[in-house]
Design an enzyme around this catalytic site. Structure first.
Site, PDB file in Angstrom:
ATOM      1  N   ARG A  56       0.721  -1.253   0.068  1.00 24.31           N
ATOM      2  CA  ARG A  56       0.110   0.266   0.070  1.00 24.31           C
ATOM      3  C   ARG A  56       0.716   1.095  -0.057  1.00 24.31           C
ATOM      4  NH1 ARG A  56      -4.332  -1.952  -0.802  1.00 24.31           N
ATOM      5  NH2 ARG A  56      -5.647  -2.503   1.210  1.00 24.31           N
ATOM      6  N   HIS A 111     -10.034   3.265  -0.046  1.00 16.06           N
ATOM      7  CA  HIS A 111      -9.330   3.553   1.277  1.00 16.06           C
ATOM      8  C   HIS A 111      -9.856   4.708   1.030  1.00 16.06           C
ATOM      9  CE1 HIS A 111      -7.394  -0.304   0.687  1.00 16.06           C
ATOM     10  NE2 HIS A 111      -8.105  -0.742   1.683  1.00 16.06           N
ATOM     11  N   LYS A 136     -12.576  -3.738  -3.007  1.00 16.78           N
ATOM     12  CA  LYS A 136     -12.145  -3.742  -1.608  1.00 16.78           C
ATOM     13  C   LYS A 136     -13.135  -2.023  -1.648  1.00 16.78           C
ATOM     14  CE  LYS A 136      -9.550  -4.223   2.541  1.00 16.78           C
ATOM     15  NZ  LYS A 136      -8.064  -3.550   2.289  1.00 16.78           N
ATOM     16  N   SER A 197      -3.810  -2.610  10.929  1.00 14.69           N
ATOM     17  CA  SER A 197      -3.316  -1.770  10.020  1.00 14.69           C
ATOM     18  C   SER A 197      -4.710  -1.230   9.747  1.00 14.69           C
ATOM     19  CB  SER A 197      -3.193  -2.856   9.051  1.00 14.69           C
ATOM     20  OG  SER A 197      -4.882  -3.773   8.572  1.00 14.69           O
ATOM     21  N   GLN A 201      -9.772  -1.136  13.795  1.00 14.21           N
ATOM     22  CA  GLN A 201      -9.566  -2.911  13.731  1.00 14.21           C
ATOM     23  C   GLN A 201      -9.848  -3.696  15.605  1.00 14.21           C
ATOM     24  OE1 GLN A 201      -6.195  -4.514  11.949  1.00 14.21           O
ATOM     25  NE2 GLN A 201      -7.434  -4.987  10.238  1.00 14.21           N
ATOM     26  N   SER A 235     -21.823  -6.077  28.305  1.00 13.56           N
ATOM     27  CA  SER A 235     -23.012  -6.438  27.847  1.00 13.56           C
ATOM     28  C   SER A 235     -22.311  -7.755  26.612  1.00 13.56           C
ATOM     29  CB  SER A 235     -23.961  -5.901  27.738  1.00 13.56           C
ATOM     30  OG  SER A 235     -24.296  -4.863  28.741  1.00 13.56           O
ATOM     31  N   THR A 278     -28.193   3.157  27.365  1.00 10.65           N
ATOM     32  CA  THR A 278     -27.439   3.389  28.356  1.00 10.65           C
ATOM     33  C   THR A 278     -27.194   4.239  28.050  1.00 10.65           C
ATOM     34  OG1 THR A 278     -25.613   2.572  29.355  1.00 10.65           O
ATOM     35  CG2 THR A 278     -25.249   2.422  27.560  1.00 10.65           C
ATOM     36  N   LYS A 282     -31.170   7.054  27.067  1.00  9.33           N
ATOM     37  CA  LYS A 282     -32.734   6.146  28.224  1.00  9.33           C
ATOM     38  C   LYS A 282     -33.827   6.898  27.984  1.00  9.33           C
ATOM     39  CE  LYS A 282     -30.180   2.566  31.342  1.00  9.33           C
ATOM     40  NZ  LYS A 282     -29.753   2.835  32.393  1.00  9.33           N
ATOM     41  N   ASN A 303     -34.465   1.051  29.073  1.00 12.06           N
ATOM     42  CA  ASN A 303     -32.992   0.493  28.449  1.00 12.06           C
ATOM     43  C   ASN A 303     -33.430  -1.014  27.857  1.00 12.06           C
ATOM     44  OD1 ASN A 303     -34.682  -1.855  30.513  1.00 12.06           O
ATOM     45  ND2 ASN A 303     -32.299  -1.978  31.361  1.00 12.06           N
ATOM     46  N   ASP A 318     -34.149  -1.663  34.820  1.00  7.85           N
ATOM     47  CA  ASP A 318     -33.563  -1.973  35.593  1.00  7.85           C
ATOM     48  C   ASP A 318     -34.370  -1.683  37.294  1.00  7.85           C
ATOM     49  OD1 ASP A 318     -31.364  -0.654  34.578  1.00  7.85           O
ATOM     50  OD2 ASP A 318     -32.194   1.364  34.199  1.00  7.85           O
ATOM     51  N   TYR A 439     -20.596  -0.476  38.438  1.00  6.98           N
ATOM     52  CA  TYR A 439     -20.181  -1.702  38.848  1.00  6.98           C
ATOM     53  C   TYR A 439     -18.919  -1.498  38.237  1.00  6.98           C
ATOM     54  CZ  TYR A 439     -21.761  -2.275  33.768  1.00  6.98           C
ATOM     55  OH  TYR A 439     -21.910  -2.120  32.068  1.00  6.98           O
ATOM     56  N   GLY A 460     -23.062  -2.299  42.384  1.00  3.82           N
ATOM     57  CA  GLY A 460     -24.069  -2.513  40.899  1.00  3.82           C
ATOM     58  C   GLY A 460     -24.066  -3.948  40.258  1.00  3.82           C
TER      59      GLY A 460
HETATM   60  P1  NAP Z   1     -28.109   9.481  33.253  1.00  2.00           P
HETATM   61  O1  NAP Z   1     -29.721   9.004  32.791  1.00  2.00           O
HETATM   62  O2  NAP Z   1     -27.212  10.450  32.067  1.00  2.00           O
HETATM   63  O3  NAP Z   1     -28.415  10.759  34.729  1.00  2.00           O
HETATM   64  C1  NAP Z   1     -27.303  10.701  35.042  1.00  2.00           C
HETATM   65  C2  NAP Z   1     -27.506  11.595  36.184  1.00  2.00           C
HETATM   66  O4  NAP Z   1     -26.134  11.743  37.466  1.00  2.00           O
HETATM   67  C3  NAP Z   1     -27.781  12.908  36.288  1.00  2.00           C
HETATM   68  O5  NAP Z   1     -28.826  12.928  37.459  1.00  2.00           O
HETATM   69  C4  NAP Z   1     -26.982  13.027  36.361  1.00  2.00           C
HETATM   70  O6  NAP Z   1     -26.902  14.597  36.871  1.00  2.00           O
HETATM   71  C5  NAP Z   1     -25.384  12.763  37.275  1.00  2.00           C
HETATM   72  N1  NAP Z   1     -24.427  12.925  37.237  1.00  2.00           N
HETATM   73  C6  NAP Z   1     -23.958  12.609  36.105  1.00  2.00           C
HETATM   74  N2  NAP Z   1     -22.416  13.590  36.498  1.00  2.00           N
HETATM   75  C7  NAP Z   1     -22.949  13.418  37.190  1.00  2.00           C
HETATM   76  C8  NAP Z   1     -21.860  14.543  37.822  1.00  2.00           C
HETATM   77  N3  NAP Z   1     -20.176  14.590  37.898  1.00  2.00           N
HETATM   78  N4  NAP Z   1     -21.645  14.497  39.732  1.00  2.00           N
HETATM   79  C9  NAP Z   1     -22.935  14.351  40.475  1.00  2.00           C
HETATM   80  N5  NAP Z   1     -24.244  14.429  39.362  1.00  2.00           N
HETATM   81  C10 NAP Z   1     -23.824  13.750  38.281  1.00  2.00           C
HETATM   82  O7  NAP Z   1     -27.420   8.535  33.891  1.00  2.00           O
HETATM   83  P2  NAP Z   1     -28.665   6.966  34.333  1.00  2.00           P
HETATM   84  O8  NAP Z   1     -28.740   5.942  32.888  1.00  2.00           O
HETATM   85  O9  NAP Z   1     -29.128   7.304  35.268  1.00  2.00           O
HETATM   86  O10 NAP Z   1     -27.058   6.289  34.515  1.00  2.00           O
HETATM   87  C11 NAP Z   1     -26.632   6.473  36.211  1.00  2.00           C
HETATM   88  C12 NAP Z   1     -25.561   5.434  37.155  1.00  2.00           C
HETATM   89  O11 NAP Z   1     -26.048   4.479  36.628  1.00  2.00           O
HETATM   90  C13 NAP Z   1     -24.533   4.844  35.954  1.00  2.00           C
HETATM   91  O12 NAP Z   1     -23.193   5.867  35.790  1.00  2.00           O
HETATM   92  C14 NAP Z   1     -24.569   3.988  36.326  1.00  2.00           C
HETATM   93  O13 NAP Z   1     -22.547   3.632  36.673  1.00  2.00           O
HETATM   94  C15 NAP Z   1     -25.372   3.002  37.033  1.00  2.00           C
HETATM   95  N6  NAP Z   1     -25.952   2.393  36.113  1.00  2.00           N
HETATM   96  C16 NAP Z   1     -25.768   1.120  37.034  1.00  2.00           C
HETATM   97  C17 NAP Z   1     -26.735   0.053  35.869  1.00  2.00           C
HETATM   98  C18 NAP Z   1     -26.469  -1.807  37.224  1.00  2.00           C
HETATM   99  O14 NAP Z   1     -27.476  -2.984  36.439  1.00  2.00           O
HETATM  100  N7  NAP Z   1     -25.788  -1.573  38.381  1.00  2.00           N
HETATM  101  C19 NAP Z   1     -26.844   0.027  34.882  1.00  2.00           C
HETATM  102  C20 NAP Z   1     -27.365   0.907  34.493  1.00  2.00           C
HETATM  103  C21 NAP Z   1     -27.279   2.134  34.996  1.00  2.00           C
HETATM  104  P3  NAP Z   1     -28.281  15.967  36.084  1.00  2.00           P
HETATM  105  O15 NAP Z   1     -29.493  15.469  36.012  1.00  2.00           O
HETATM  106  O16 NAP Z   1     -27.579  17.458  37.089  1.00  2.00           O
HETATM  107  O17 NAP Z   1     -26.972  16.009  35.169  1.00  2.00           O
END
Ligand code: NAP
Length: 495
Positions: A56, A111, A136, A197, A201, A235, A278, A282, A303, A318, A439, A460
């Site tokens: 190449r 490419h 390709k 490469s 990848q 996941s 996620t 959500k 979710n 959740d 988690y 978690g």
């Molecule tokens: P999300 O909808 O984005 O909400 C995040 C929340 O955290 C919001 O209320 C946000 O506040 C706040 N936040 C973000 N950064 C911050 C910071 N630096 N300081 C203070 N507050 C902060 O997210 P989500 O889907 O709810 O997920 C939240 C957490 O849950 C994830 O980080 C993950 O670790 C955990 N989780 C666990 C599982 C499990 O099965 N164990 C599954 C999913 C998620 P604002 O409203 O002010 O932006």
């Protein structure tokens, strides 16, 4: 076919890598442009799999910076030696002739390391006129939807000249993994990390062990995770292992999504059978769906998505997962833990007001807990408190509160910010239950502080295991064993 490119600067390394690649790949690409003084004959002796010879030039993203005559001379030698495939760039096609009796197949390649251009189909049609045995076309994905354009190109070319086509870059990962479903002649995988490469990848071990691409075929159903970022997620290893162990012809891939509406609309063309959702989609995904489960509708966060005959339905696993996790504290043998039995009447402080906080707030209200929401953005915590019929408080008032259960539903403390914690250690009191929904890492700083203070701590992972199991059941109708998910999940995380 999985092809491993040999990316080595010396003949000694190239020979070693060629032997190793021959033992795992279906095909080996000798990237002569990377090797100082390449000895093609010797390399061919060491290779036990079909070979693509490529030299190449820099202008097409390669390393060869000598004269065009010298570059093409090596490709002509490869033709003389009757290698299986020679890759010739589209703009040098006329410089290499292949006799009709030759066993070598000519790959004519294009490419683009900047983008997936608008005139993709024109490029394809032009390459079709080049008398290639294989075409390709490799482009750079600037958005996840660029993969759909590559998919459509491959569909258009179906039944004519075989095509190798995929997108480079992180957004393009799925076109590499799903190459059989897309219809590409082959895919590339690096021998190991650091031996890529091209950007994006994936290494052969991940392709084989996480995505299990050897078992895919045209009938394989596609599932995946919508989020941003998604590269850290465990996941894929969980769902792909479950699909294999439970006998489903399905694959699960990460989709790094910026604009949710565009993604959902474009990926209907691939008929994705189900999604996990996620951060940060959500809540925003809801307007793109055809229907909602009542619980998800009440919570206002999705979710899990199930594709029912082309219509997408949103669920929330959740909520039940978090409640089951908290309730399982009840079943622990420790007497101290047992005294906390039941969630009814418990004073719960939830940190965060996003998707997970919403799910937990509605779930706990349903169990009769006294819930208060604390969030960095007060407006959002008031809104959630109003909807879930609970209280909201200011973070500065947290130390004065009587709390039985403290729940972190923010990403504060999550990898890589593992030394951060959402609350001061002083608010943690002996026997308080502290549940961190994060988690990764397994034990956050919040949980370490809580352990020091004599709290009962819950990480978690149990919630993650429950929500993944419920998702799997919604997609397949089968309940996977929780202990298998737990084992895979713990193995998938860094120690
Ligand atoms: P999300 O909808 O984005 O909400 C995040 C929340 O955290 C919001 O209320 C946000 O506040 C706040 N936040 C973000 N950064 C911050 C910071 N630096 N300081 C203070 N507050 C902060 O997210 P989500 O889907 O709810 O997920 C939240 C957490 O849950 C994830 O980080 C993950 O670790 C955990 N989780 C666990 C599982 C499990 O099965 N164990 C599954 C999913 C998620 P604002 O409203 O002010 O932006």
């Amino acid at each position: 076919m999985i092809c491993i490119p040999i990316i080595a600067s010396t003949m000694e390394d190239a020979l070693k890598d060629t032997e190793e690649a021959s033992s795992v790949a279906d095909c080996v690409e000798l990237r002569l442009d990377c090797i100082k003084k390449p000895d093609l004959r010797l390399l061919l002796e060491r290779c036990t799999k079909p070979v693509i010879v490529t030299n190449r030039p820099v202008r097409e993203g390669g390393m060869f910076d000598g004269s065009e005559e010298d570059r093409v001379a090596l490709l002509k030698l490869a033709l003389e030696l009757q290698v299986d495939y020679v890759d010739i760039e589209h703009d040098s096609r006329d410089r290499v002739q292949c006799s009709p009796e030759s066993k070598t197949k000519l790959i004519v390649s294009y490419h683009n390391f900047r983008e997936t251009p608008d005139n993709l189909m024109d490029i394809y049609r032009k390459l079709r006129q080049s008398h290639a045995d294989i075409i390709k076309i490799v482009t750079y994905a600037r958005s996840i939807t660029d993969n759909i354009r590559i998919y459509q190109l491959l569909q258009e070319g179906m039944g004519t000249t075989p095509i190798i086509s995929f997108c480079m870059g992180e957004y393009g990962n799925i076109s590499r993994i799903l190459y059989k479903i897309f219809g590409s002649y082959l895919t590339f995988a690096s021998l190991r990390s650091g031996k890529e490469s091209a950007p994006g990848q994936i290494n052969i071990h991940e392709m084989l062990n996480v995505y299990q691409i050897r078992r895919h075929n045209k009938q394989t159903s596609v599932y995946g995770l919508i989020g941003n970022p998604v590269s850290h997620s465990i996941s894929p290893i969980i769902h792909n292992t479950l699909f294999t162990e439970m006998g489903f012809n399905n694959v699960y891939v990460p989709f790094k999504v910026d604009v949710i509406d565009d993604f959902i609309k474009e990926f209907k063309k691939l008929d994705i059978k189900g999604y996990s959702v996620t951060i940060p989609h959500k809540e925003s995904v809801i307007s793109c769906l055809d229907g909602m489960d009542p619980l998800a509708e009440k919570i206002g966060a999705v979710n899990t998505i199930v594709n029912k005959n082309g219509r997408l339905f949103g669920f929330n696993t959740d909520c039940e997962a978090a409640i089951r996790t908290l309730e399982s504290v009840d079943q622990a043998s420790d007497e101290e833990v047992k005294t906390h039995g039941g969630l009814c009447g418990k004073r719960v402080a939830i940190l965060g007001a996003g998707g997970v906080a919403r799910a937990i707030a509605f779930g706990l209200k349903g169990r009769g807990s006294q819930v208060t929401i604390f969030n960095r953005n007060d407006e959002r915590s008031r809104l959630l408190a109003n909807e879930a019929d609970c209280d909201s408080g200011k973070l500065c008032d947290l130390p004065a509160r009587q709390i039985d259960i403290l729940i972190n539903a923010t990403p504060v403390g999550m990898f890589p910010g593992v030394n951060e914690t959402p609350v001061d250690k002083n608010i943690l009191k002996p026997n308080m239950i502290v549940f961190d929904t994060i988690y990764n890492p397994k034990e956050t700083k919040l949980l370490r502080d809580a352990r020091d203070k004599g709290c009962i701590t819950i990480g978690g992972m149990p919630m993650f295991v429950h929500q993944a199991a419920a998702q799997f059941k919604l997609w397949t109708g089968k309940t996977p064993p929780l202990e298998v998910i737990g084992k895979i999940a713990y193995k998938g995380l860094p120690a």
